[in-house]
Motif scaffolding. Sequence first.
Motif, PDB file in Angstrom:
ATOM      1  N   VAL A 345      44.884  33.395  47.135  1.00 51.16           N
ATOM      2  CA  VAL A 345      44.621  34.835  47.132  1.00 51.16           C
ATOM      3  C   VAL A 345      45.394  35.463  48.293  1.00 51.16           C
ATOM      4  CG1 VAL A 345      42.328  34.546  46.128  1.00 51.16           C
ATOM      5  CG2 VAL A 345      42.570  34.637  48.617  1.00 51.16           C
ATOM      6  N   VAL A 346      45.614  36.772  48.194  1.00 47.28           N
ATOM      7  CA  VAL A 346      46.269  37.488  49.274  1.00 47.28           C
ATOM      8  C   VAL A 346      45.523  38.793  49.518  1.00 47.28           C
ATOM      9  CG1 VAL A 346      47.949  38.543  47.696  1.00 47.28           C
ATOM     10  CG2 VAL A 346      48.453  38.421  50.151  1.00 47.28           C
ATOM     11  N   TYR A 347      45.246  39.071  50.780  1.00 49.12           N
ATOM     12  CA  TYR A 347      44.569  40.305  51.173  1.00 49.12           C
ATOM     13  C   TYR A 347      45.612  41.403  51.359  1.00 49.12           C
ATOM     14  CZ  TYR A 347      40.088  37.940  52.024  1.00 49.12           C
ATOM     15  OH  TYR A 347      38.911  37.252  51.881  1.00 49.12           O
ATOM     16  N   THR A 348      45.389  42.528  50.706  1.00 42.98           N
ATOM     17  CA  THR A 348      46.279  43.677  50.839  1.00 42.98           C
ATOM     18  C   THR A 348      45.441  44.904  51.189  1.00 42.98           C
ATOM     19  OG1 THR A 348      46.154  44.513  48.563  1.00 42.98           O
ATOM     20  CG2 THR A 348      47.652  42.655  48.973  1.00 42.98           C
ATOM     21  N   GLU A 349      46.100  45.996  51.521  1.00 41.93           N
ATOM     22  CA  GLU A 349      45.369  47.231  51.814  1.00 41.93           C
ATOM     23  C   GLU A 349      44.718  47.803  50.565  1.00 41.93           C
ATOM     24  OE1 GLU A 349      47.660  50.052  53.974  1.00 41.93           O
ATOM     25  OE2 GLU A 349      48.274  48.611  55.521  1.00 41.93           O
ATOM     26  N   GLU A 350      45.147  47.348  49.383  1.00 41.24           N
ATOM     27  CA  GLU A 350      44.558  47.795  48.115  1.00 41.24           C
ATOM     28  C   GLU A 350      43.495  46.837  47.610  1.00 41.24           C
ATOM     29  OE1 GLU A 350      48.057  47.657  48.506  1.00 41.24           O
ATOM     30  OE2 GLU A 350      47.852  49.739  49.207  1.00 41.24           O
ATOM     31  N   GLY A 351      43.201  45.792  48.381  1.00 42.75           N
ATOM     32  CA  GLY A 351      42.192  44.826  47.970  1.00 42.75           C
ATOM     33  C   GLY A 351      42.764  43.427  47.876  1.00 42.75           C
ATOM     34  N   VAL A 352      41.932  42.483  47.467  1.00 44.07           N
ATOM     35  CA  VAL A 352      42.352  41.088  47.372  1.00 44.07           C
ATOM     36  C   VAL A 352      42.944  40.825  45.996  1.00 44.07           C
ATOM     37  CG1 VAL A 352      41.631  38.679  47.564  1.00 44.07           C
ATOM     38  CG2 VAL A 352      40.529  40.428  48.981  1.00 44.07           C
ATOM     39  N   LYS A 353      44.112  40.193  45.974  1.00 43.36           N
ATOM     40  CA  LYS A 353      44.813  39.908  44.730  1.00 43.36           C
ATOM     41  C   LYS A 353      44.942  38.398  44.533  1.00 43.36           C
ATOM     42  CE  LYS A 353      45.762  44.356  44.496  1.00 43.36           C
ATOM     43  NZ  LYS A 353      45.050  45.244  43.541  1.00 43.36           N
ATOM     44  N   ALA A 354      45.052  37.976  43.285  1.00 43.64           N
ATOM     45  CA  ALA A 354      45.388  36.583  43.007  1.00 43.64           C
ATOM     46  C   ALA A 354      46.817  36.340  43.458  1.00 43.64           C
ATOM     47  CB  ALA A 354      45.234  36.290  41.518  1.00 43.64           C
ATOM     48  N   ASP A 355      47.064  35.210  44.083  1.00 44.17           N
ATOM     49  CA  ASP A 355      48.395  34.897  44.604  1.00 44.17           C
ATOM     50  C   ASP A 355      48.927  33.620  43.956  1.00 44.17           C
ATOM     51  OD1 ASP A 355      50.581  35.486  46.261  1.00 44.17           O
ATOM     52  OD2 ASP A 355      49.884  34.084  47.795  1.00 44.17           O
ATOM     53  N   GLY A 356      48.545  33.413  42.711  1.00 43.80           N
ATOM     54  CA  GLY A 356      48.966  32.234  41.967  1.00 43.80           C
ATOM     55  C   GLY A 356      48.429  32.312  40.559  1.00 43.80           C
ATOM     56  N   GLU A 357      48.760  31.350  39.746  1.00 40.00           N
ATOM     57  CA  GLU A 357      48.425  31.391  38.326  1.00 40.00           C
ATOM     58  C   GLU A 357      47.338  30.402  37.937  1.00 40.00           C
ATOM     59  OE1 GLU A 357      52.113  30.748  36.343  1.00 40.00           O
ATOM     60  OE2 GLU A 357      52.958  32.698  36.930  1.00 40.00           O
ATOM     61  N   ARG A 358      46.803  29.634  38.901  1.00 41.61           N
ATOM     62  CA  ARG A 358      45.876  28.564  38.554  1.00 41.61           C
ATOM     63  C   ARG A 358      44.493  28.773  39.155  1.00 41.61           C
ATOM     64  NH1 ARG A 358      49.227  23.228  40.281  1.00 41.61           N
ATOM     65  NH2 ARG A 358      48.227  23.845  42.232  1.00 41.61           N
ATOM     66  N   VAL A 359      43.493  28.319  38.427  1.00 48.99           N
ATOM     67  CA  VAL A 359      42.154  28.068  38.952  1.00 48.99           C
ATOM     68  C   VAL A 359      42.093  26.574  39.208  1.00 48.99           C
ATOM     69  CG1 VAL A 359      39.689  28.025  38.452  1.00 48.99           C
ATOM     70  CG2 VAL A 359      41.075  29.974  37.698  1.00 48.99           C
ATOM     71  N   ASP A 360      41.979  26.183  40.450  1.00 49.57           N
ATOM     72  CA  ASP A 360      41.838  24.775  40.811  1.00 49.57           C
ATOM     73  C   ASP A 360      40.358  24.532  41.075  1.00 49.57           C
ATOM     74  OD1 ASP A 360      43.112  22.133  41.881  1.00 49.57           O
ATOM     75  OD2 ASP A 360      41.749  22.782  43.476  1.00 49.57           O
ATOM     76  N   THR A 361      39.707  23.776  40.201  1.00 50.55           N
ATOM     77  CA  THR A 361      38.247  23.684  40.279  1.00 50.55           C
ATOM     78  C   THR A 361      37.771  22.977  41.541  1.00 50.55           C
ATOM     79  OG1 THR A 361      38.262  21.701  38.883  1.00 50.55           O
ATOM     80  CG2 THR A 361      37.934  23.829  37.783  1.00 50.55           C
ATOM     81  N   GLU A 362      38.524  22.006  42.026  1.00 49.21           N
ATOM     82  CA  GLU A 362      38.105  21.346  43.264  1.00 49.21           C
ATOM     83  C   GLU A 362      38.010  22.355  44.402  1.00 49.21           C
ATOM     84  OE1 GLU A 362      39.740  18.196  46.589  1.00 49.21           O
ATOM     85  OE2 GLU A 362      40.710  18.236  44.623  1.00 49.21           O
ATOM     86  N   SER A 363      39.052  23.169  44.567  1.00 45.80           N
ATOM     87  CA  SER A 363      39.059  24.172  45.640  1.00 45.80           C
ATOM     88  C   SER A 363      37.969  25.215  45.422  1.00 45.80           C
ATOM     89  CB  SER A 363      40.422  24.854  45.703  1.00 45.80           C
ATOM     90  OG  SER A 363      41.451  23.929  45.954  1.00 45.80           O
ATOM     91  N   GLN A 364      37.796  25.616  44.181  1.00 44.15           N
ATOM     92  CA  GLN A 364      36.783  26.631  43.865  1.00 44.15           C
ATOM     93  C   GLN A 364      35.388  26.172  44.225  1.00 44.15           C
ATOM     94  OE1 GLN A 364      36.181  28.495  39.670  1.00 44.15           O
ATOM     95  NE2 GLN A 364      34.712  26.820  39.910  1.00 44.15           N
ATOM     96  N   TRP A 365      35.024  24.937  43.847  1.00 40.38           N
ATOM     97  CA  TRP A 365      33.668  24.457  44.121  1.00 40.38           C
ATOM     98  C   TRP A 365      33.469  24.180  45.596  1.00 40.38           C
ATOM     99  CZ3 TRP A 365      30.671  26.119  40.775  1.00 40.38           C
ATOM    100  CH2 TRP A 365      31.020  26.141  39.421  1.00 40.38           C
ATOM    101  N   ARG A 366      34.532  23.753  46.270  1.00 35.51           N
ATOM    102  CA  ARG A 366      34.400  23.567  47.702  1.00 35.51           C
ATOM    103  C   ARG A 366      34.177  24.920  48.381  1.00 35.51           C
ATOM    104  NH1 ARG A 366      38.393  19.895  48.172  1.00 35.51           N
ATOM    105  NH2 ARG A 366      39.940  21.351  48.985  1.00 35.51           N
ATOM    106  N   PHE A 367      34.851  25.953  47.885  1.00 40.29           N
ATOM    107  CA  PHE A 367      34.669  27.288  48.444  1.00 40.29           C
ATOM    108  C   PHE A 367      33.225  27.757  48.275  1.00 40.29           C
ATOM    109  CE2 PHE A 367      34.564  31.908  48.233  1.00 40.29           C
ATOM    110  CZ  PHE A 367      35.277  32.255  49.378  1.00 40.29           C
ATOM    111  N   LEU A 368      32.665  27.597  47.079  1.00 37.46           N
ATOM    112  CA  LEU A 368      31.273  28.004  46.867  1.00 37.46           C
ATOM    113  C   LEU A 368      30.342  27.213  47.772  1.00 37.46           C
ATOM    114  CD1 LEU A 368      29.239  29.731  45.304  1.00 37.46           C
ATOM    115  CD2 LEU A 368      29.084  27.876  43.622  1.00 37.46           C
ATOM    116  N   ASN A 369      30.644  25.929  47.968  1.00 38.58           N
ATOM    117  CA  ASN A 369      29.795  25.117  48.831  1.00 38.58           C
ATOM    118  C   ASN A 369      29.865  25.578  50.284  1.00 38.58           C
ATOM    119  OD1 ASN A 369      28.031  22.631  48.747  1.00 38.58           O
ATOM    120  ND2 ASN A 369      29.448  22.048  50.374  1.00 38.58           N
TER     121      ASN A 369
END
Length: 493
Positions: A345-369
């Motif tokens: 993801v990338v933080y911009t003055e207009e909000g947070v945008k996706a900065d790639g094309e993939r959902v990586d489930t390992e990273s996602q679940w670690r983030f929620l944890n």
Amino acid sequence: MTLTPRLTPTLLRRAVAAGMGSLALASLPALANYGTLPEAAGVDLPIPAQVGDDGEALFYQEALYHRDISAVQHAMASVGRIMRDSEMGHEDYAPELADAPMAAQGQTWLDLQHQAAGFFTDDGAVGTMVQENGEWVPGREMNLADLAQAAFSYHMHHSGGRWADHGLENAITYGPAGYLGAITQRLYQSHYGQRGFQDVGSDRDAASLAHGLDALHSLAYSWVRWDKPGGADDMGQLSEERMEAAHGITLERLVAISRNLAGTLDAAWDGDRQTYDLDNDGAYHLDTLGSLVRGHKALYEILQVFGDEEDRALAEQLFERKADMTLALLESDEAVRDWGMAERVVYTEEGVKADGERVDTESQWRFLNHLTGGFGTLRERDGTSSFLETRPELGEGIGALSDRLLNAALDYQLGEDGLMQRRLAVADGEVIDERRQVAAIAWFATAAGNAYRSGEAFERPGDWGDDAELEARSRALYDAIRANNDWLLTLLD
């Protein structure tokens, strides 16, 4: 015990719709650099990075990774904790789980803990083992990301009481103490300096700072638990001198270092984008961002509980910025979708945008944890900060994210076999990699076990009442947790 996954109606509909695509994916070979290895001596539980369609254990770059052992270990802890009779072991779900299966889960965690501790050798800490002359021998040095993942073992270390009836409380409580102390001592002896953290290879960047703060988190909880009301029952039994000896750092030094780290963050704050610009232009891999968010709690709890008046003002500032940064992400319809979170993801003055094309489930679940597991953002007790009370929208936002991601698991991310799949497309949720990645499966089980009651969509059986939809969703999630947990157990046979 091996369970047959019970698929929800939504999963069944998606399975039929994705039939041809699944057949094509199933025929894909193992990813490059993943392969089988001959058996070797010196490691009792060689956890692979991936498991092939034929059940073959696949190792990445011909090495055994501490991070994979650690991921499975955390899953054993998180799922084991909710096998008790008030959750998955409740009489209205699966009461047998609270007996022998829960005891076995605790013992499995201890076995994995012993294995993980073996990566701390007389010559230092290693992140991999490699084969040489029929034996597993130390490979590369352990980096900060490895230390951060290992440090989460404190969660089980402080959960030993749940296994009191199974005779494992003392082993779980005291067994990992030396391991956790070694992590802390390595963090300060090898990586801290110049108001930040330096990774292996002299890297000093957003990731090294975030992962260093993440590893610091377990130390923060240890000291806070020692100090808080009720601490006399566990950590408070130790003198301050023994605590300092175990962790390799005095309390005074810990507060001073926390001030320095807070100053480093303050210098990098970008109020227009609601994030830190750590020479990365506001762009983050989800793994780095999650560690940074978790690390904030380490700093503000230390400063709030043990600091002076200026420190407490600094602690509040850290919390406010962590809240702003987190909410900016949670409010992004581009970075957070019904089928998952963007890997970058990338933080911009207009909000947070996706900065790639993939959902990586390992990273996602670690983030929620990072948000919900252990001494996470939502956990505030007597004697700790009560900042969350001043920003109720943060707790509500985290709860809503938990609900959204757990529903994403049930509707999009679990495969036909009930196991967590590796990657999806950000654009439309199409599965683009269904391979059985051990860490992705383990972190789903870890996060789901810790997070499922953070929102409103899922509950434990005692709270289902006459709400049939709540019961159906919660049962489906319990089934998914059990299916993924039981698959992980097959790796240890």
